[in-house]
Design a protein around this motif. Structure first.
Motif, PDB file in Angstrom:
ATOM      1  N   TYR A  78      -3.339  13.494   3.133  1.00  0.00           N
ATOM      2  CA  TYR A  78      -2.641  12.256   2.788  1.00  0.00           C
ATOM      3  C   TYR A  78      -3.644  11.141   2.513  1.00  0.00           C
ATOM      4  O   TYR A  78      -4.757  11.129   3.041  1.00  0.00           O
ATOM      5  N   ARG A  85      -0.852   4.739   9.950  1.00  0.00           N
ATOM      6  CA  ARG A  85       0.236   5.162   9.057  1.00  0.00           C
ATOM      7  C   ARG A  85      -0.028   6.553   8.475  1.00  0.00           C
ATOM      8  O   ARG A  85       0.881   7.372   8.347  1.00  0.00           O
ATOM      9  N   LEU A  86      -1.296   6.815   8.152  1.00  0.00           N
ATOM     10  CA  LEU A  86      -1.651   8.149   7.654  1.00  0.00           C
ATOM     11  C   LEU A  86      -1.425   9.208   8.727  1.00  0.00           C
ATOM     12  O   LEU A  86      -0.926  10.300   8.448  1.00  0.00           O
ATOM     13  N   ALA A 134      -4.011   6.682   1.279  1.00  0.00           N
ATOM     14  CA  ALA A 134      -3.433   5.352   1.059  1.00  0.00           C
ATOM     15  C   ALA A 134      -3.948   4.841  -0.280  1.00  0.00           C
ATOM     16  O   ALA A 134      -5.162   4.869  -0.536  1.00  0.00           O
ATOM     17  N   MET A 186       0.859  -1.197   0.000  1.00  0.00           N
ATOM     18  CA  MET A 186       0.000   0.000   0.000  1.00  0.00           C
ATOM     19  C   MET A 186       0.893   1.245   0.000  1.00  0.00           C
ATOM     20  O   MET A 186       1.873   1.316   0.739  1.00  0.00           O
ATOM     21  N   ASN A 187       0.561   2.205  -0.832  1.00  0.00           N
ATOM     22  CA  ASN A 187       1.352   3.428  -0.976  1.00  0.00           C
ATOM     23  C   ASN A 187       0.722   4.547  -0.150  1.00  0.00           C
ATOM     24  O   ASN A 187      -0.423   4.937  -0.390  1.00  0.00           O
ATOM     25  N   ILE A 188       1.458   5.064   0.836  1.00  0.00           N
ATOM     26  CA  ILE A 188       0.991   6.182   1.668  1.00  0.00           C
ATOM     27  C   ILE A 188       1.703   7.435   1.192  1.00  0.00           C
ATOM     28  O   ILE A 188       2.932   7.509   1.218  1.00  0.00           O
ATOM     29  N   GLU A 198       2.149  10.180   8.991  1.00  0.00           N
ATOM     30  CA  GLU A 198       2.553  11.073   7.901  1.00  0.00           C
ATOM     31  C   GLU A 198       2.037  12.491   8.128  1.00  0.00           C
ATOM     32  O   GLU A 198       2.749  13.473   7.886  1.00  0.00           O
ATOM     33  N   TYR A 257     -10.811  -2.320   3.191  1.00  0.00           N
ATOM     34  CA  TYR A 257      -9.379  -2.201   3.486  1.00  0.00           C
ATOM     35  C   TYR A 257      -9.120  -1.862   4.952  1.00  0.00           C
ATOM     36  O   TYR A 257      -8.001  -1.492   5.305  1.00  0.00           O
ATOM     37  N   LEU A 260      -3.962   1.312   8.240  1.00  0.00           N
ATOM     38  CA  LEU A 260      -3.770   2.435   7.318  1.00  0.00           C
ATOM     39  C   LEU A 260      -3.956   3.778   8.018  1.00  0.00           C
ATOM     40  O   LEU A 260      -3.203   4.729   7.759  1.00  0.00           O
ATOM     41  N   THR A 308     -11.563   5.170   5.866  1.00  0.00           N
ATOM     42  CA  THR A 308     -10.973   4.023   5.176  1.00  0.00           C
ATOM     43  C   THR A 308     -12.095   3.219   4.538  1.00  0.00           C
ATOM     44  O   THR A 308     -13.138   2.980   5.176  1.00  0.00           O
TER      45      THR A 308
END
Length: 379
Positions: free
Chosen positions: A46, A95-96, A48, A1-3, A99, A87, A92, A83
């Motif tokens: 931001y 992690r968000l 995901a 997964m790209n954050i 960031e 998912y 997630l 979210t």
């Protein structure tokens, strides 16, 4: 997964994801309610993304400047955290949040105000903050306020042409958000708080000697709702500015024109004159915290940005210690004694007039006022 940071052309996708998670088909899009999160521009938010580039989680960030007397606090509002159900359970949101917090630090922000108190936030060091009185205005209390109205006051609905005078009222306030007429119009038109409560926005101005001296916006029931049981739900004052008596008259007029069981008025602690008028009217008053939670992005920046309101020798009294990337600690020197504090202690002293730490504050310290966070600028 790209954050990563959400790009301008992806904000529409972010709004669609937020709508899917939060909104019902009969409600406005989040893209309309929160223009400074979702309308095209340079984004601070931001997301995901899957390997295919589909956004499956979002965390919105809006940069703001809060005016507190002579101090200017550089802050972010964080909200619209969502979210996709397919998912969830993949960490997630955590992690968000990491960031977003790193982004706030890089930006020079001192605080991040969050529209919630989920365990996700509390585990990450977010704290409750401030002090707000909640006044419940009923028919009797509104009548008492209206009785003080003299012939010199004229009340009418706000017109678009009033924007410069209304904007000037907000700019003259000692505490509030830095904003211009265009931003104020955008937020009034978005009407986030009324829509969240499934109410309608109404805006009134109070005039004296041909000039607008007070303004108020509230979330109220529509004509149809007032004839049904839904009118048992309270209406809510959202924001006001200007002459204190004029504001009290506008709130009473709002209740008279758009009656409900009661109108909830969140009054920040520093608006003492308005609170006195509401108490004297017989409105029921309860005490609580400001809206949501707050996270200290950078303690040194917070103290520096607050410094116009702190004693001149504040930097010899407060000291930030510990690893700022881990658990922060603060040393407050009181006389010959060093007191060890954490984030909650510091936020309590700075922003809560009922803080248990007030007696330990340095000479000359006064509590720093903040606006109510669930007003026009709510995210």
């Amino acid at each position: 997964m790209n954050i990563r940071k959400v790009l301008s052309h992806e904000l529409g996708e972010a709004a669609a994801l937020s709508d899917f998670v939060f909104r019902q088909p009969d409600q406005k899009s989040m893209g309309t309610l929160f223009p400074y999160l979702f309308q095209p521009g340079i984004s601070h938010s931001y997301g995901a993304f899957t390997e295919e580039g589909t956004m499956v989680a979002f965390m919105g960030m809006v940069p703001e400047v809060i005016r507190a007397g002579d101090a200017r606090l550089q802050v972010f509002g964080l909200g619209s955290v969502c979210t996709h159900p397919d998912y969830r359970g993949q960490n997630l949101a955590s992690r968000l949040l990491e960031e977003c917090m790193a982004h706030a630090k890089r930006s020079g922000a001192s605080l991040v105000f969050i529209s919630g108190d989920r365990s996700l936030y509390m585990r990450s060091g977010c704290q409750y903050f401030g002090r707000v009185a909640f006044a419940a205005l009923n028919q009797s209390a509104a009548s008492v306020l209206e009785a003080s109205r003299t012939e010199e006051w004229t009340i009418r609905s706000m017109q678009p042409e009033d924007i410069f005078q209304v904007s000037a009222l907000f700019s003259a306030a000692r505490t509030g958000y830095e904003q211009g007429p265009a931003q104020l119009l955008a937020l009034m038109g978005a009407s986030a708080i009324p829509d969240i409560y499934r109410l309608e926005p109404q805006m009134l101005v109070a005039m004296k000697n041909g000039r607008i001296e007070a303004f108020a916006v509230a979330a109220v029931h529509s004509e149809d709702e007032r004839s049904t049981a839904s009118s048992d739900e309270p209406s809510r004052a959202v924001e006001w500015a200007g002459d204190v008596q004029g504001c009290s008259l506008l709130l009473a007029e709002m209740y008279r024109r758009f009656p409900a069981k009661e109108m909830i008025i969140p009054v920040p602690w520093q608006q003492k004159k308005l609170l006195e008028l509401l108490k004297a009217s017989g409105a029921s008053i309860t005490s609580g915290r400001n809206s949501g939670t707050v996270w200290i992005a950078d303690a040194a920046s917070l103290l520096t940005q607050c410094s116009p309101l702190l004693p001149e020798f504040w930097n010899s009294v407060f000291r930030v210690s510990g690893d700022p990337e881990q658990e922060r600690a603060y040393t407050l020197r009181k006389g010959e004694k060093d007191l060890q504090w954490d984030d909650n202690d510091l936020l309590s002293l700075l922003f809560d007039p009922e803080s248990p730490h007030v007696s330990m504050a340095p000479d000359g310290f006064t509590t720093i006022p903040l606006p109510y966070l669930s007003g026009l600028h709510f995210v």
